[in-house]
Design a protein around this motif. Sequence first.
Motif, PDB file in Angstrom:
ATOM      1  N   GLN A 112       6.423  -5.879  -8.276  1.00  0.00           N
ATOM      2  CA  GLN A 112       6.457  -4.703  -7.551  1.00  0.00           C
ATOM      3  C   GLN A 112       5.137  -4.042  -7.621  1.00  0.00           C
ATOM      4  O   GLN A 112       4.523  -2.776  -7.462  1.00  0.00           O
ATOM      5  CB  GLN A 112       7.224  -3.360  -7.278  1.00  0.00           C
ATOM      6  CG  GLN A 112       8.695  -4.312  -7.263  1.00  0.00           C
ATOM      7  CD  GLN A 112       8.599  -5.049  -5.655  1.00  0.00           C
ATOM      8  OE1 GLN A 112       7.705  -4.632  -4.944  1.00  0.00           O
ATOM      9  NE2 GLN A 112       9.398  -5.712  -5.942  1.00  0.00           N
ATOM     10  N   ASP A 139       4.184   1.440  -1.173  1.00  0.00           N
ATOM     11  CA  ASP A 139       4.301  -0.119  -1.384  1.00  0.00           C
ATOM     12  C   ASP A 139       2.848  -1.308  -1.075  1.00  0.00           C
ATOM     13  O   ASP A 139       2.156  -0.653  -0.784  1.00  0.00           O
ATOM     14  CB  ASP A 139       4.686  -0.222   0.361  1.00  0.00           C
ATOM     15  CG  ASP A 139       5.190  -1.605   0.902  1.00  0.00           C
ATOM     16  OD1 ASP A 139       4.786  -2.807   0.974  1.00  0.00           O
ATOM     17  OD2 ASP A 139       5.088  -1.688   2.410  1.00  0.00           O
ATOM     18  N   ARG A 186       9.760  -5.589   5.572  1.00  0.00           N
ATOM     19  CA  ARG A 186       8.172  -5.024   5.703  1.00  0.00           C
ATOM     20  C   ARG A 186       8.606  -5.069   7.632  1.00  0.00           C
ATOM     21  O   ARG A 186       9.357  -6.015   7.841  1.00  0.00           O
ATOM     22  CB  ARG A 186       6.922  -6.326   6.025  1.00  0.00           C
ATOM     23  CG  ARG A 186       6.796  -6.028   4.249  1.00  0.00           C
ATOM     24  CD  ARG A 186       5.731  -7.610   3.831  1.00  0.00           C
ATOM     25  NE  ARG A 186       4.554  -6.203   4.616  1.00  0.00           N
ATOM     26  CZ  ARG A 186       3.471  -7.878   5.181  1.00  0.00           C
ATOM     27  NH1 ARG A 186       3.822  -9.247   4.472  1.00  0.00           N
ATOM     28  NH2 ARG A 186       2.389  -7.393   5.116  1.00  0.00           N
TER      29      ARG A 186
END
Length: 470
Positions: A112, A139, A186
């Motif tokens: 991530q 993000d 998403r």
Amino acid sequence: MTSAPPKLYVKSYGCQMNVYDSQRMADLLGRDGYVETAGPDDADVIVLNTCHIREKAAEKVYSELGRLRVLKQAAAEAGRRVTVAVAGCVAQAEGEEILRRARVVDLVVGPQNYHRLPELVARTSNGARVVDTEFPAEDKFDHLPAPSAAATRARGFAAFVTVQEGCDKFCTFCVVPYTRGAEVSRPVAKIVEDATRLAEAGVREIRLIGQNVNAWHGAGPDGSTWTLARLLERLAEIPGIARLRYMTSHPRDMDEALIAAHGELPALMPQLHLPVQSGSDKILAAMNRRHRHDEYVSIIERLKAARPDIALSGDFIVGFPGETEQDFRDTLALVDAVGYASAYSFKYSPRPGTPAAEREDQVPEEEKAERLARLQARLEHHASAFNAGTVGRTVDVLLEGEGRLPGQLVGKSPYLQAVQVMAPTSSKGEIVPVRITATGSNSLFGTLVSASARPGGPAVDEPRVASAGF
Ligand code: SAH
Ligand code: SF4
Ligand code: F3S
């Protein structure tokens, strides 16, 4: 005098998400002038993008790091600095421990956090060793550059698009919820943007990927939450996109709209990877899969009703703690009921931090090996029958690259079979009708059918006759 651009080598060890992440890391460092090189020998930055799913996968990285130690030492003696980064799921799971175990490593970065790679690499330039495995608030997709049209073309005519990441299912054998974090979908607009850009660069097939792709539920442009079936419909409208696939799915998230899409949406290929892991209700419950044997078979029956020729694939684990001979036979029975076109099967591998690893009723190694061999023989039987069933049929093949022999191209059938066919290099990227003539060990062989020889031309599919193996 301009100096040569710095070189980057990225090696993937894991699933399709891991391969996708490797591409995005290359795009990211490419923006800073790095060019990709085919091996570690001349690389200035080496990224090992690791997988933690089974012990063997995780151990591979340490043997590779042993080799890199020698390489880095030799480079240092020649006055060249090499940066070694460990990324991916082992990085997430082991963090600092990797720095302790392997002196050669400069940087540990989790799945991530890799959008920060350029900055992290820069931080190691004075010899500092860096770990970044915190789950960030931002993000990463908002920070990743779009690949250039040239990079997209170099990667071929079928491209991955991540639509979903992470997993909330917590199967008791699996590390993914810990290494990839909670499930995130998403939004539609971002996915459509990615797919449109890929189509403009020549991509014909989009493969939507996610650890639990059919759990995707993203924000639509109208503010409502869309289902995967609706997303697939929207993507099929993008000019140039002729084929859609998605993986990996969980049986629990296989909703009616998605099943129906397999019968209604021509761009959605007749192929589905739907792991079941075991055919025993007792083991399925102990695995926390949250469905029974008969529920899975019923999903398969509905899929076959919607699309009779659908090619199914699955994942299996043998020797989960407490698995008896009868439990294993339930798995064989399920395999025979479904008739998979292909499958992956594994011996259960206890993973640190997962509930099943703590159980005392572990199955002995020899038993696991014996069951795996029996299961693989059954799976092989069904795969051969499926492939044999396509011989004599004409199917559309997306020609993707050079084949085995000179003059041959290799492409994919709708069922995701590799097909070798004599065809001009100029036809790469085209979807052409091919008559399948024979099966080989890893691919099928076929001949081009000219459009005129085929009633209705290449746009019309064959009548879908059920043949052996479907
Ligand atoms: N999200 C997907 C698959 C993730 S991992 C799913 O839910 O099915 C890919 C495959 O690796 C799994 O389907 C499983 O068959 C296998 N696997 C995962 N953990 C494992 C373990 N501890 N031992 C053996 N195989 C494992
Ligand atoms: Fe792992 Fe289960 Fe999640 Fe698949 S659904 S990633 S097997 S925890
Ligand atoms: Fe492996 Fe991580 Fe994928 S553990 S299978 S690389 S999500």
